[in-house]
Design an enzyme around this catalytic site. Structure first.
Site, PDB file in Angstrom:
ATOM      1  N   TYR A   1      20.393  59.573 -27.641  1.00 37.20           N
ATOM      2  CA  TYR A   1      19.720  60.760 -27.487  1.00 37.20           C
ATOM      3  C   TYR A   1      20.854  61.773 -27.638  1.00 37.20           C
ATOM      4  O   TYR A   1      20.674  62.696 -28.364  1.00 37.20           O
ATOM      5  CB  TYR A   1      19.274  60.910 -26.040  1.00 37.20           C
ATOM      6  CG  TYR A   1      18.817  62.279 -25.636  1.00 37.20           C
ATOM      7  CD1 TYR A   1      17.989  62.823 -26.225  1.00 37.20           C
ATOM      8  CD2 TYR A   1      19.602  63.033 -24.590  1.00 37.20           C
ATOM      9  CE1 TYR A   1      17.278  64.305 -25.837  1.00 37.20           C
ATOM     10  CE2 TYR A   1      19.380  64.186 -24.310  1.00 37.20           C
ATOM     11  CZ  TYR A   1      18.122  64.701 -24.912  1.00 37.20           C
ATOM     12  OH  TYR A   1      17.801  65.947 -24.358  1.00 37.20           O
TER      13      TYR A   1
ATOM     14  N   SER B   1      21.615  69.934 -25.961  1.00 36.54           N
ATOM     15  CA  SER B   1      21.545  69.306 -24.174  1.00 36.54           C
ATOM     16  C   SER B   1      23.046  69.133 -24.038  1.00 36.54           C
ATOM     17  O   SER B   1      24.013  69.105 -24.704  1.00 36.54           O
ATOM     18  CB  SER B   1      20.957  67.612 -24.521  1.00 36.54           C
ATOM     19  OG  SER B   1      21.362  67.041 -23.492  1.00 36.54           O
TER      20      SER B   1
HETATM   21  N1  LIG Z   1      14.557  69.037 -19.217  1.00 33.35           N
HETATM   22  C1  LIG Z   1      15.814  68.840 -19.442  1.00 33.35           C
HETATM   23  O1  LIG Z   1      16.700  68.780 -18.109  1.00 33.35           O
HETATM   24  C2  LIG Z   1      16.620  69.007 -20.506  1.00 33.35           C
HETATM   25  C3  LIG Z   1      17.903  68.810 -20.785  1.00 33.35           C
HETATM   26  C4  LIG Z   1      18.503  69.060 -21.822  1.00 33.35           C
HETATM   27  C5  LIG Z   1      17.783  69.150 -22.851  1.00 33.35           C
HETATM   28  N2  LIG Z   1      16.412  69.168 -23.033  1.00 33.35           N
HETATM   29  C6  LIG Z   1      15.929  69.380 -24.179  1.00 33.35           C
HETATM   30  O2  LIG Z   1      14.710  70.505 -24.134  1.00 33.35           O
HETATM   31  C7  LIG Z   1      13.653  70.097 -24.698  1.00 33.35           C
HETATM   32  C8  LIG Z   1      12.338  70.353 -23.867  1.00 33.35           C
HETATM   33  O3  LIG Z   1      12.477  69.214 -22.970  1.00 33.35           O
HETATM   34  P1  LIG Z   1      11.320  69.115 -21.897  1.00 33.35           P
HETATM   35  O4  LIG Z   1      12.262  68.714 -20.616  1.00 33.35           O
HETATM   36  O5  LIG Z   1      10.702  70.125 -21.731  1.00 33.35           O
HETATM   37  O6  LIG Z   1      10.917  67.665 -22.603  1.00 33.35           O
HETATM   38  P2  LIG Z   1       9.334  67.222 -22.466  1.00 33.35           P
HETATM   39  O7  LIG Z   1       9.528  65.839 -22.634  1.00 33.35           O
HETATM   40  O8  LIG Z   1       8.533  67.572 -21.390  1.00 33.35           O
HETATM   41  O9  LIG Z   1       8.823  68.027 -23.651  1.00 33.35           O
HETATM   42  C9  LIG Z   1       8.919  67.790 -24.916  1.00 33.35           C
HETATM   43  C10 LIG Z   1       7.613  67.770 -25.630  1.00 33.35           C
HETATM   44  O10 LIG Z   1       7.752  67.446 -27.030  1.00 33.35           O
HETATM   45  C11 LIG Z   1       6.683  66.806 -27.378  1.00 33.35           C
HETATM   46  N3  LIG Z   1       7.238  66.006 -28.556  1.00 33.35           N
HETATM   47  C12 LIG Z   1       7.649  65.105 -28.739  1.00 33.35           C
HETATM   48  N4  LIG Z   1       8.005  64.402 -29.820  1.00 33.35           N
HETATM   49  C13 LIG Z   1       7.340  65.125 -30.484  1.00 33.35           C
HETATM   50  C14 LIG Z   1       6.785  64.926 -31.960  1.00 33.35           C
HETATM   51  N5  LIG Z   1       7.313  64.085 -32.681  1.00 33.35           N
HETATM   52  N6  LIG Z   1       5.972  65.747 -32.379  1.00 33.35           N
HETATM   53  C15 LIG Z   1       5.605  66.768 -31.593  1.00 33.35           C
HETATM   54  N7  LIG Z   1       5.801  66.856 -30.413  1.00 33.35           N
HETATM   55  C16 LIG Z   1       6.581  66.074 -29.748  1.00 33.35           C
HETATM   56  C17 LIG Z   1       6.320  66.207 -26.211  1.00 33.35           C
HETATM   57  O11 LIG Z   1       5.009  65.642 -26.330  1.00 33.35           O
HETATM   58  C18 LIG Z   1       6.499  67.091 -25.085  1.00 33.35           C
HETATM   59  O12 LIG Z   1       5.468  67.557 -24.760  1.00 33.35           O
HETATM   60  C19 LIG Z   1      13.835  68.925 -25.505  1.00 33.35           C
HETATM   61  O13 LIG Z   1      14.442  69.048 -26.988  1.00 33.35           O
HETATM   62  C20 LIG Z   1      14.921  68.135 -24.669  1.00 33.35           C
HETATM   63  O14 LIG Z   1      15.667  67.389 -25.478  1.00 33.35           O
HETATM   64  C21 LIG Z   1      15.846  69.122 -21.763  1.00 33.35           C
END
Ligand SMILES: NC(=O)c1ccc[n+]([C@@H]2O[C@H](COP(=O)([O-])OP(=O)(O)OC[C@H]3O[C@@H](n4cnc5c(N)ncnc54)[C@H](O)[C@@H]3O)[C@@H](O)[C@H]2O)c1
Length: 341
Positions: A156, A131
């Site tokens: 985080y 991130s």
């Molecule tokens: N969307 C953004 O702007 C952004 C920015 C930086 C980093 N990220 C990273 O990208 C990745 C995807 O993010 P996103 O925006 O799709 O988030 P999101 O929350 O929509 O997707 C994450 C998914 O992981 C699942 N999850 C969480 N904990 C879990 C566990 N213990 N076991 C199984 N499943 C689990 C959740 O149910 C969810 O469906 C993540 O690692 C997030 O930290 C996202």
């Protein structure tokens, strides 16, 4: 065949949909937790589940043995895209243990899965989400992967930086080809309801006020989901070896930024949303939130040169696609807040 974690999540869903459209088989895992509305996660999954190349398992990332059993049942699995995590900066101040379970223990599970595959000489590549939050309070802009990242300002961010370091150790010890991606504020249709662009749109359509932090003096490098998916695909094909350019130490491990490289001021961003929704925002200006950073801005020169990363979607165009999706999915009563009505 690819293992996608967090397949019911925003980025996992879009990545999987694009892979399936190319005929690539996907084993998806997710625990469908209720951090945000589970019906949105289930609706995303519903669009994937009829594809014969898709298989879903509801499992928690911390349950290593269960995931290993799933992987052992698929001899063709040779690639992992790890997107499952507990996301959200502010929530990490409220529920810190969700982050240790999903992001630390969960990440270790995936590293162990990768290690077992690598031992059998079957792992092509592990790609995982980091991130932009790892840059913490850095003031040098734009953020470069060469910058120091030792001052995270939220738990985080610490877990995401820890993921990079854990992967570095595993990659060094077990020669796991791995790439970490520092995503910058990803947005778009089927997005995350906890993120500002989504909350603002929802509030504006229902005539509620929106909270704008640091009195609007914030910049975010908003990156459209299709550009992120293109970046994930390009990176996935650029498998590192120990002597690849930008490999960390002697390990076949690299870390890249995936951002738009065009930060937008929050006030301007709200004005764009007003124009696109036809609603007037009722803004509550608030002080900076603990854990937040004032500005994110991705340096993507390296990403352009190594794997041709070139974001294409402007913020106006991307937000317009999001608003179209939002109207279609939630069917808001657009008369409530129309400008001038
Ligand atoms: N969307 C953004 O702007 C952004 C920015 C930086 C980093 N990220 C990273 O990208 C990745 C995807 O993010 P996103 O925006 O799709 O988030 P999101 O929350 O929509 O997707 C994450 C998914 O992981 C699942 N999850 C969480 N904990 C879990 C566990 N213990 N076991 C199984 N499943 C689990 C959740 O149910 C969810 O469906 C993540 O690692 C997030 O930290 C996202």
């Amino acid at each position: 065949m690819i293992l996608i974690t967090g397949v019911a999540g925003f980025i996992g869903f879009h990545t999987t949909k694009a892979l399936l459209s190319k005929g690539i088989p996907v084993i998806g895992i997710d625990n469908i937790n209720d951090y945000y509305d589970t019906s949105l996660k289930n609706d995303r999954l519903a669009q994937l589940k009829d594809d014969p190349n898709f298989e879903f398992h509801k499992v928690d990332l911390s349950e290593y043995e269960k995931i290993q059993d799933i992987v052992d049942g698929h001899s063709g699995l040779d690639n992992i895209i790890h997107l499952g995590a507990q996301a959200g900066v502010r929530y990490s101040l409220e529920n810190p243990f969700a982050y240790s379970r999903s992001n630390l223990t969960g990440h270790l599970s995936i590293l162990e899965i990768a290690r077992k595959l690598q031992e059998k000489d079957k792992l092509k590549h592990l790609v995982y989400a980091s991130s932009s939050s790892v840059y913490g309070g850095n003031t040098k802009q734009p953020f470069s992967v060469d910058d120091p990242v030792n001052k995270p300002v939220s738990l985080y961010a610490s877990t995401k930086r820890a993921n990079e370091l854990m992967t570095q150790s595993y990659s060094h010890l077990y020669r796991i080809p791995a790439t970490g991606l520092r995503f910058f504020t990803v947005y778009g249709p089927w997005g995350r309801p906890d993120m500002a662009y989504f909350k603002f749109t929802k509030a504006m359509y229902s005539g509620k006020s929106i909270d704008v932090y640091n009195n609007g003096d914030m910049m975010r490098d908003f990156t459209y989901i299709d550009d992120i998916v293109d970046g994930i695909f390009a990176v996935n094909d650029a498998v590192p070896s120990g002597d690849s350019e930008y490999a960390v130490g002697d390990a076949p491990h690299r870390v890249f930024n995936l951002g738009h490289n065009k930060p937008e001021n929050l006030d301007e961003f709200v004005k764009t949303l007003e124009r696109l929704t036809g609603c007037t925002a009722n803004i509550n200006y608030k002080p900076m939130q603990p854990g937040d950073v004032k500005e994110t801005y991705a340096d993507i020169d390296r990403e352009k040169s190594v794997f041709g990363f070139e974001p294409k979607i402007t913020l106006e165009d991307g937000l317009s696609r999001f608003v179209d999706w939002f109207k279609d999915y939630y069917k808001p009563n657009i008369e409530v807040q129309k400008t001038g009505t």
